[in-house]
Scaffold this active site. Structure first.
Site, PDB file in Angstrom:
ATOM      1  N   LYS A 193       1.723   1.865   7.270  1.00 46.61           N
ATOM      2  CA  LYS A 193       2.093   1.051   8.429  1.00 46.61           C
ATOM      3  C   LYS A 193       2.954   1.836   9.409  1.00 46.61           C
ATOM      4  CE  LYS A 193       1.133  -2.453   9.266  1.00 46.61           C
ATOM      5  NZ  LYS A 193      -0.081  -2.840  10.045  1.00 46.61           N
ATOM      6  N   HIS A 225      -0.457   1.465  16.276  1.00 47.91           N
ATOM      7  CA  HIS A 225      -0.667   0.247  17.067  1.00 47.91           C
ATOM      8  C   HIS A 225       0.439   0.108  18.124  1.00 47.91           C
ATOM      9  CE1 HIS A 225      -3.852  -0.977  14.350  1.00 47.91           C
ATOM     10  NE2 HIS A 225      -3.047  -0.847  13.326  1.00 47.91           N
ATOM     11  N   TYR A 266      -0.891   4.524  10.711  1.00 52.13           N
ATOM     12  CA  TYR A 266      -1.230   3.541  11.739  1.00 52.13           C
ATOM     13  C   TYR A 266      -0.018   3.361  12.650  1.00 52.13           C
ATOM     14  CZ  TYR A 266      -5.362   2.079   9.068  1.00 52.13           C
ATOM     15  OH  TYR A 266      -6.566   2.050   8.409  1.00 52.13           O
ATOM     16  N   ASP A 297      -2.438  -6.922  14.892  1.00 47.69           N
ATOM     17  CA  ASP A 297      -1.809  -5.605  14.993  1.00 47.69           C
ATOM     18  C   ASP A 297      -1.815  -5.076  16.419  1.00 47.69           C
ATOM     19  OD1 ASP A 297      -0.781  -4.935  12.516  1.00 47.69           O
ATOM     20  OD2 ASP A 297      -2.687  -4.215  11.751  1.00 47.69           O
ATOM     21  N   ARG A 331       0.830  -1.197   0.000  1.00 41.40           N
ATOM     22  CA  ARG A 331       0.000   0.000   0.000  1.00 41.40           C
ATOM     23  C   ARG A 331       0.870   1.256   0.000  1.00 41.40           C
ATOM     24  NH1 ARG A 331      -3.546  -1.538   5.190  1.00 41.40           N
ATOM     25  NH2 ARG A 331      -1.561  -2.514   5.706  1.00 41.40           N
ATOM     26  N   GLU A 359      -5.667   4.668  13.838  1.00 40.68           N
ATOM     27  CA  GLU A 359      -6.580   3.734  14.488  1.00 40.68           C
ATOM     28  C   GLU A 359      -7.280   4.290  15.722  1.00 40.68           C
ATOM     29  OE1 GLU A 359      -2.567   2.856  16.446  1.00 40.68           O
ATOM     30  OE2 GLU A 359      -3.281   3.341  14.429  1.00 40.68           O
ATOM     31  N   ASP A 407     -20.396 -11.884  20.449  1.00 41.81           N
ATOM     32  CA  ASP A 407     -20.096 -10.522  20.884  1.00 41.81           C
ATOM     33  C   ASP A 407     -20.641 -10.342  22.291  1.00 41.81           C
ATOM     34  OD1 ASP A 407     -19.144  -7.862  19.207  1.00 41.81           O
ATOM     35  OD2 ASP A 407     -20.415  -7.342  20.917  1.00 41.81           O
TER      36      ASP A 407
END
Length: 372
Positions: free
Chosen positions: A75, A96, A94, A270, A15, A118, A198
């Site tokens: 990333k 993480h 991102y 992640d 990406r 995120e 859930d």
């Protein structure tokens, strides 16, 4: 503002952080966009596409980092990239951080201002910059899980949809959010027998109302998880605690209760993964086996469909990127509390509580960072 986009260097990451359309929009806003040569090739964008959009091409990542006031990526920055960040520079990507103390330490040391896709929020309590990649990863999960189940890969040799006279595979999806919903829809569409778990009763009611004929729902108690995985051919981990480490929902001891050759697909990798035995893998070497159970734990699943993922991510990040460039990060975050929620690191201070709690590090509020 000078906006820079380096080529992604994480293994098998195809990406790119800025599309030609996004570059064109930024140029129209009066900004200078610098793209590392070849950065868009994995997503099908040539250097010429960026030049036509008004961007400039840089010969190296070093040149991009040296010139740009804001770095836009996909990333989390790798060690070599973190070493290039500097005081006052804005990083928008991102991150993480919760399961990654080394990256956190390096970002704090850099003095940069780091805004994580995120943890940016929206008015409905959603995560608008995580959602498009969650949609992609959710739709990919049954696909890669079906591949993992093939006998040549060490799996049970079970066809997800079965055939007339032979029952379909049983798929358990833990988490009914964006990832889980898309995973369940695709798995059910492939003909599998799907159950979604859930802890939110309103969410379960919604899923039952909308998809009741497609898949079953159950409450995500420890007992229900334990019972369902015994019969499962595939388990998809789709849980999310925004910005924090993922909870461990299946222990190593429980692997012994599962069918030999069954598959775990950990979309939460992640954030550290939601199975005790999970560790990150790559597209080049995606699966491994523990106690007879196959694990698919690729940490950048959407990178496998780079063009779709890049376009989807670019659509979501563009308004925020323009706000940061037009106003500067402080004013943009002061004007938009949802963008401020994305602030994770500023000037050597951790500014996201869930990361601080996960790593045992001191933190300040993002509001305090604005006042610095």
């Amino acid at each position: 503002m000078k906006i820079g986009c380096p080529k992604e260097i994480k293994p098998q990451e195809f990406r790119v952080g800025i599309t030609p359309n996004a570059a064109h929009e930024a140029v129209l806003h009066g900004h200078e966009v610098l793209i590392e040569t070849g950065a868009g090739m994995g997503s099908g964008f040539a250097d010429a596409d960026y030049v036509a959009a008004g961007a400039k091409i840089a010969a190296s990542a070093e040149a991009v980092f040296a010139a740009a006031e804001m770095i836009v990526k996909v990333k989390e920055p790798q060690p070599a990239e973190r070493a290039r960040l500097r005081q006052g520079q804005v990083l928008f990507t991102y991150l993480h951080l919760a399961p990654d103390p080394a990256q956190t330490a390096d970002l704090l040391k850099s003095g940069a201002t780091c805004i994580a896709y995120e943890t940016v929020t929206d008015r409905m309590g959603g995560l608008p910059l995580l959602a498009p990649m969650s949609e992609v990863a959710g739709r990919l999960a049954p696909q890669v899980g079906a591949w993992t189940l093939q006998k040549a890969n060490g799996g049970r040799g079970v066809l997800l949809g079965g055939v007339p006279g032979v029952a379909p595979a049983k798929v358990v999806v833990i988490g009914g959010g964006v990832v889980g919903t898309h995973a369940a829809r695709v798995a059910a569409g492939m003909g599998a027998d799907v159950t979604v778990l859930d802890r939110s009763l309103p969410r379960l009611r919604y899923l039952d109302d909308v998809f009741g004929r497609d898949f079953k729902t159950a409450y995500a108690s420890a007992g229900n998880i334990a019972d369902l995985i015994v019969e499962a051919d595939m388990v998809i981990g789709a849980v999310l605690v925004p910005g924090a480490a993922a909870p461990k929902l299946i222990s190593r001891a429980q692997l012994k209760t599962m069918k030999p050759g069954s598959a775990l697909v950990d979309v939460a990798i992640d954030q550290g993964g939601c199975f005790e035995t999970s560790h990150a893998t790559t597209h080049q070497d995606p699966i491994y086996e523990v106690d007879g159970v196959l694990h698919y734990c690729v940490a950048n699943m959407p990178g496998a469909v780079a063009r779709t993922s890049t376009l989807a991510l670019g659509n979501a990040t563009l308004p925020f990127m323009l706000a940061l460039a037009d106003k500067g990060w402080k004013q943009a975050c002061a004007d938009d509390a949802h963008l401020l929620a994305g602030l994770n690191v500023h000037a050597g201070k951790l500014t996201y509580a869930a990361v601080g709690e996960a790593l045992g590090l001191p933190f300040i509020t993002p509001q305090a960072a604005l006042a610095m």
